[in-house]
Design a protein around this motif. Structure first.
Motif, PDB file in Angstrom:
ATOM      1  N   LYS A 119     -46.704  90.468 -55.558  1.00 51.86           N
ATOM      2  CA  LYS A 119     -47.702  89.492 -55.221  1.00 51.86           C
ATOM      3  C   LYS A 119     -49.099  89.923 -55.459  1.00 51.86           C
ATOM      4  O   LYS A 119     -49.936  89.222 -56.111  1.00 51.86           O
ATOM      5  CB  LYS A 119     -47.710  89.008 -54.029  1.00 51.86           C
ATOM      6  N   CYS A 120     -49.262  91.162 -55.213  1.00 54.53           N
ATOM      7  CA  CYS A 120     -50.721  91.755 -55.519  1.00 54.53           C
ATOM      8  C   CYS A 120     -50.845  91.746 -56.994  1.00 54.53           C
ATOM      9  O   CYS A 120     -52.170  91.936 -57.488  1.00 54.53           O
ATOM     10  CB  CYS A 120     -50.886  93.118 -54.666  1.00 54.53           C
ATOM     11  N   THR A 121     -50.088  92.327 -57.733  1.00 56.31           N
ATOM     12  CA  THR A 121     -50.293  92.093 -59.182  1.00 56.31           C
ATOM     13  C   THR A 121     -50.662  91.001 -59.514  1.00 56.31           C
ATOM     14  O   THR A 121     -51.569  90.757 -60.479  1.00 56.31           O
ATOM     15  CB  THR A 121     -48.834  92.782 -59.863  1.00 56.31           C
ATOM     16  N   CYS A 122     -49.767  89.941 -59.084  1.00 57.01           N
ATOM     17  CA  CYS A 122     -50.180  88.518 -59.678  1.00 57.01           C
ATOM     18  C   CYS A 122     -51.610  88.046 -58.952  1.00 57.01           C
ATOM     19  O   CYS A 122     -52.363  87.336 -59.888  1.00 57.01           O
ATOM     20  CB  CYS A 122     -48.998  87.518 -59.083  1.00 57.01           C
ATOM     21  N   ARG A 123     -51.785  88.521 -58.041  1.00 55.57           N
ATOM     22  CA  ARG A 123     -53.105  88.235 -57.524  1.00 55.57           C
ATOM     23  C   ARG A 123     -54.108  88.730 -58.369  1.00 55.57           C
ATOM     24  O   ARG A 123     -55.241  88.016 -58.660  1.00 55.57           O
ATOM     25  CB  ARG A 123     -53.412  88.545 -55.840  1.00 55.57           C
ATOM     26  N   GLN A 124     -54.168  90.022 -59.002  1.00 52.01           N
ATOM     27  CA  GLN A 124     -54.985  90.843 -59.691  1.00 52.01           C
ATOM     28  C   GLN A 124     -54.945  89.920 -60.984  1.00 52.01           C
ATOM     29  O   GLN A 124     -56.263  89.830 -61.603  1.00 52.01           O
ATOM     30  CB  GLN A 124     -54.603  92.235 -59.725  1.00 52.01           C
ATOM     31  N   MET A 125     -54.071  89.488 -61.631  1.00 55.78           N
ATOM     32  CA  MET A 125     -53.995  88.748 -62.825  1.00 55.78           C
ATOM     33  C   MET A 125     -54.612  87.417 -62.624  1.00 55.78           C
ATOM     34  O   MET A 125     -55.444  87.202 -63.558  1.00 55.78           O
ATOM     35  CB  MET A 125     -52.483  88.484 -63.279  1.00 55.78           C
TER      36      MET A 125
ATOM     37  N   PHE B  87     -53.407  87.032 -42.019  1.00 53.57           N
ATOM     38  CA  PHE B  87     -52.025  87.274 -42.451  1.00 53.57           C
ATOM     39  C   PHE B  87     -51.563  88.259 -42.784  1.00 53.57           C
ATOM     40  O   PHE B  87     -52.398  88.878 -43.761  1.00 53.57           O
ATOM     41  CB  PHE B  87     -51.419  86.037 -43.370  1.00 53.57           C
ATOM     42  N   LEU B  88     -50.630  89.124 -42.535  1.00 52.62           N
ATOM     43  CA  LEU B  88     -50.023  90.213 -43.106  1.00 52.62           C
ATOM     44  C   LEU B  88     -48.925  89.738 -43.761  1.00 52.62           C
ATOM     45  O   LEU B  88     -47.834  89.274 -43.636  1.00 52.62           O
ATOM     46  CB  LEU B  88     -49.697  91.212 -42.001  1.00 52.62           C
ATOM     47  N   LYS B  89     -48.774  89.968 -45.153  1.00 55.13           N
ATOM     48  CA  LYS B  89     -47.760  89.281 -45.944  1.00 55.13           C
ATOM     49  C   LYS B  89     -47.186  90.667 -46.574  1.00 55.13           C
ATOM     50  O   LYS B  89     -47.742  91.570 -47.285  1.00 55.13           O
ATOM     51  CB  LYS B  89     -48.323  88.256 -46.950  1.00 55.13           C
ATOM     52  N   LEU B  90     -46.003  90.517 -47.274  1.00 57.91           N
ATOM     53  CA  LEU B  90     -45.102  91.639 -47.830  1.00 57.91           C
ATOM     54  C   LEU B  90     -45.293  91.329 -49.384  1.00 57.91           C
ATOM     55  O   LEU B  90     -45.431  90.273 -49.875  1.00 57.91           O
ATOM     56  CB  LEU B  90     -43.477  91.580 -47.578  1.00 57.91           C
ATOM     57  N   ASP B  91     -45.727  92.420 -49.962  1.00 51.61           N
ATOM     58  CA  ASP B  91     -45.914  92.477 -51.526  1.00 51.61           C
ATOM     59  C   ASP B  91     -44.849  91.875 -52.220  1.00 51.61           C
ATOM     60  O   ASP B  91     -45.403  91.303 -53.251  1.00 51.61           O
ATOM     61  CB  ASP B  91     -46.615  93.786 -51.907  1.00 51.61           C
ATOM     62  N   LYS B  92     -43.621  92.290 -51.948  1.00 51.37           N
ATOM     63  CA  LYS B  92     -42.577  91.818 -52.755  1.00 51.37           C
ATOM     64  C   LYS B  92     -41.630  90.926 -51.742  1.00 51.37           C
ATOM     65  O   LYS B  92     -40.569  90.771 -51.827  1.00 51.37           O
ATOM     66  CB  LYS B  92     -41.756  93.118 -53.203  1.00 51.37           C
ATOM     67  N   GLY B  93     -42.154  90.167 -50.721  1.00 49.98           N
ATOM     68  CA  GLY B  93     -41.601  89.345 -49.842  1.00 49.98           C
ATOM     69  C   GLY B  93     -41.243  87.953 -50.644  1.00 49.98           C
ATOM     70  O   GLY B  93     -41.505  87.707 -51.906  1.00 49.98           O
ATOM     71  N   GLY B  94     -40.385  87.118 -49.930  1.00 46.83           N
ATOM     72  CA  GLY B  94     -40.126  86.007 -50.530  1.00 46.83           C
ATOM     73  C   GLY B  94     -39.179  85.005 -49.311  1.00 46.83           C
ATOM     74  O   GLY B  94     -38.946  85.709 -48.311  1.00 46.83           O
TER      75      GLY B  94
ATOM     76  N   SER C 247     -38.770  96.808 -46.233  1.00 50.09           N
ATOM     77  CA  SER C 247     -37.822  97.792 -46.730  1.00 50.09           C
ATOM     78  C   SER C 247     -36.533  97.358 -46.773  1.00 50.09           C
ATOM     79  O   SER C 247     -35.614  97.673 -47.470  1.00 50.09           O
ATOM     80  CB  SER C 247     -38.017  99.177 -45.696  1.00 50.09           C
ATOM     81  N   ALA C 248     -35.749  96.749 -45.620  1.00 50.69           N
ATOM     82  CA  ALA C 248     -34.479  96.071 -45.401  1.00 50.69           C
ATOM     83  C   ALA C 248     -34.306  94.895 -46.519  1.00 50.69           C
ATOM     84  O   ALA C 248     -33.136  95.166 -46.994  1.00 50.69           O
ATOM     85  CB  ALA C 248     -34.224  95.933 -44.046  1.00 50.69           C
ATOM     86  N   ALA C 249     -34.948  94.067 -46.543  1.00 55.84           N
ATOM     87  CA  ALA C 249     -34.903  93.039 -47.432  1.00 55.84           C
ATOM     88  C   ALA C 249     -35.298  93.036 -48.863  1.00 55.84           C
ATOM     89  O   ALA C 249     -34.708  92.359 -49.601  1.00 55.84           O
ATOM     90  CB  ALA C 249     -35.448  91.890 -46.935  1.00 55.84           C
ATOM     91  N   PHE C 250     -36.547  93.674 -49.018  1.00 52.51           N
ATOM     92  CA  PHE C 250     -36.712  93.741 -50.422  1.00 52.51           C
ATOM     93  C   PHE C 250     -37.282  95.152 -51.264  1.00 52.51           C
ATOM     94  O   PHE C 250     -37.646  95.183 -52.176  1.00 52.51           O
ATOM     95  CB  PHE C 250     -38.228  93.078 -50.640  1.00 52.51           C
TER      96      PHE C 250
ATOM     97  N   ALA D  66     -44.669  97.549 -48.930  1.00 51.55           N
ATOM     98  CA  ALA D  66     -46.117  97.492 -49.297  1.00 51.55           C
ATOM     99  C   ALA D  66     -46.346  96.193 -48.579  1.00 51.55           C
ATOM    100  O   ALA D  66     -45.796  94.894 -48.913  1.00 51.55           O
ATOM    101  CB  ALA D  66     -46.085  97.337 -50.677  1.00 51.55           C
ATOM    102  N   CYS D  67     -47.724  96.009 -48.119  1.00 47.41           N
ATOM    103  CA  CYS D  67     -48.248  94.678 -47.530  1.00 47.41           C
ATOM    104  C   CYS D  67     -49.571  94.505 -47.835  1.00 47.41           C
ATOM    105  O   CYS D  67     -50.400  95.460 -48.354  1.00 47.41           O
ATOM    106  CB  CYS D  67     -48.196  94.854 -45.893  1.00 47.41           C
ATOM    107  N   TYR D  68     -49.965  93.224 -47.938  1.00 52.02           N
ATOM    108  CA  TYR D  68     -51.649  92.994 -48.368  1.00 52.02           C
ATOM    109  C   TYR D  68     -51.868  91.929 -47.234  1.00 52.02           C
ATOM    110  O   TYR D  68     -51.214  91.454 -46.488  1.00 52.02           O
ATOM    111  CB  TYR D  68     -51.563  92.533 -49.645  1.00 52.02           C
ATOM    112  N   ILE D  69     -53.150  91.698 -47.334  1.00 52.91           N
ATOM    113  CA  ILE D  69     -53.657  90.664 -46.254  1.00 52.91           C
ATOM    114  C   ILE D  69     -54.424  89.513 -46.827  1.00 52.91           C
ATOM    115  O   ILE D  69     -54.936  89.571 -48.012  1.00 52.91           O
ATOM    116  CB  ILE D  69     -54.997  91.460 -45.402  1.00 52.91           C
TER     117      ILE D  69
END
Length: 450
Positions: A116-122, A156-163, A189-192, A196-199
């Motif tokens: 998600k961070c890569t997408c935010r950067q794009m 909010f603390l969100k997972l970079d590869k969450g969903g 770690s368990a689900a994805f 990595a997290c972002y704010i």
């Protein structure tokens, strides 16, 4: 030309994909776990193959087995549906490596935009506003503490590869940061496979607005309207509609422009959705991209008359889009209610056996996507979505009334469902007037009068 599609999924989306395949004269192969032996769509497909036990890691998430079945049955393409492996670059790569057509964005792109961070950067690079926060993952607890001190709470603390609403944590005070951060990392770690997290800043009274698009391999990107998805529980949607009452024609053009910019920057082809938030002040922000068919895609199909699965097949076959932006018209109003096998008050899953079932018949203004049958078991191992009830009318009030009528007529005995929650929402005065945001269900729903 695609001649035979393996549908690597379960539930209502399987029957949905089969319908389009049949209209195109394309054969379908479905897979099922031991828990889904009674699924109705097994009889609708040309072939059905048992792939393993109920445990999804040994069935629906087993990449090697899915590719093996595709090859053994002579399928020449794979449609991943939504959820499970639909946005997993490793699965797409395995499909392509086996010489099959992947019905979705390119495998290498899926790997890139899984962050998600890569997408935010794009988005930031092409001038599309993102929800304020960090563009890169935080290095640890210290970064979160420092951000909170500098910018304040809540955040909010969100997972970079969450969903799927997983791994989203609201932090309201500094002393909770370490605990919440550790919990988020553990879930990631368990689900994805990534902690990595972002704010993100908390956007006040946000509306969840998303844009459906399709893009071919020739640089054409067409937007198919926006959807309002603000009625949510546990950060997951439960009622979606289009168009949004709050999006003006000028807003829509802006959102479409941002969508095209971002899609072309990514080099994306296929169907997808740009998800965003609208603040109480009317500012729009990019949140993430869903690189697959959305659960709520029937809303857009009712609104535009365009078959999104057919678009996916055309694009996968290397065809240019058969229509331009000027050809798309948004007609009337469409709304969808998701019916989950859950307690309507606590949202705790309610697996069990369906003892009795009645569903109204589909017509030109009512569509029910489901995989239900009487005496079938609703297993506890998967997402509890049972059905999607979608209605269309010339105006919003009429569409909502039709949805209420349809939900009132449905009978699903043996398991609890969220139908009462949907009915309370649809009858609520604030919902009827469009005065709501993503906290609507969290604040409690009372019937209201309209």
């Amino acid at each position: 030309m695609i001649k035979k599609v393996l549908i690597a999924n379960r539930g209502e989306i399987v029957g949905r994909i089969i319908r389009t395949c049949k209209r195109r004269g394309v054969a379908s192969v479905v897979v099922y776990s031991e828990a889904d032996r009674d699924a109705g769509y097994l009889e609708e497909a040309d072939e059905a193959v048992l792939i393993g036990p109920a445990n999804p890691l040994k069935s629906y998430l087993n990449i090697e087995k899915l590719v093996e079945v595709a090859l053994q049955t002579g399928a020449d393409a794979v449609h991943p549906g939504y959820g499970f492996l639909s946005e997993r670059g490793a699965f797409a790569e395995a499909v392509v490596h086996a010489g099959l057509v992947w019905i979705g964005p390119a495998p290498e792109l899926l790997r890139i935009i899984s962050s998600k961070c890569t997408c935010r950067q794009m988005a930031d690079q092409v001038g599309v506003p993102v929800v304020p926060g960090t563009l890169k993952p935080v290095a640890g607890v210290g970064d979160v503490v420092e951000f909170g001190r500098a910018h304040g709470f809540p955040l909010f603390l969100k997972l970079d590869k969450g969903g799927g609403g997983k791994g989203i944590a609201r932090i309201t005070r500094a002393r909770d940061i370490e605990k919440i951060y550790r919990q988020a990392c553990s879930i990631g770690s368990a689900a994805f496979g990534s902690d990595a997290c972002y704010i993100e800043h908390v956007v006040p009274r946000p509306r969840h607005i998303e844009v459906q698009f399709v893009a071919d391999r020739f640089g054409h990107c067409v937007c198919l309207g926006e959807r309002e998805c603000s009625i949510q529980r546990r950060n997951q949607k439960i009622i979606e509609e289009a168009p949004s009452l709050i999006v003006t024609p000028a807003d829509r053009e802006k959102l479409f422009d941002w969508t095209r910019r971002l899609v072309l920057r990514m080099g994306y082809h296929g169907a997808g959705t740009i998800e965003g938030l609208r603040s109480e002040e009317g500012d729009y922000y990019f949140m993430e991209i869903n690189a697959r068919l959305q659960v709520e895609h029937p809303v857009t199909e009712f609104l535009t008359g365009i078959d999104l699965v057919a678009c996916q097949l055309d694009i996968a076959e290397g065809k240019p889009l058969a229509f331009s932006q000027q050809d798309v018209s948004l007609r009337g109003h469409a709304i969808e209610a998701r019916v989950y096998a859950e307690d309507p008050d606590t949202y705790i899953p309610s697996p069990g056996t369906i003892h009795a079932l009645y569903l109204p018949e589909d017509n030109t203004q009512l569509r029910i996507d489901h995989a239900l049958r009487a005496n079938a078991v609703v297993p506890p191992y998967y997402d509890p979505l049972l059905a999607k009830v979608i209605t269309w009318a010339d105006g919003r009030d009429a569409a909502v009334d039709k949805l209420i009528e349809a939900l009132e007529a449905i009978r699903i005995e043996g398991v609890k469902t969220t139908i009462p929650t949907c009915l309370k929402t649809l009858r609520n005065t604030l919902f009827r007037t469009g005065d709501f945001d993503t906290s609507f269900l969290d604040n409690g729903v009372t019937p209201g009068v309209h």
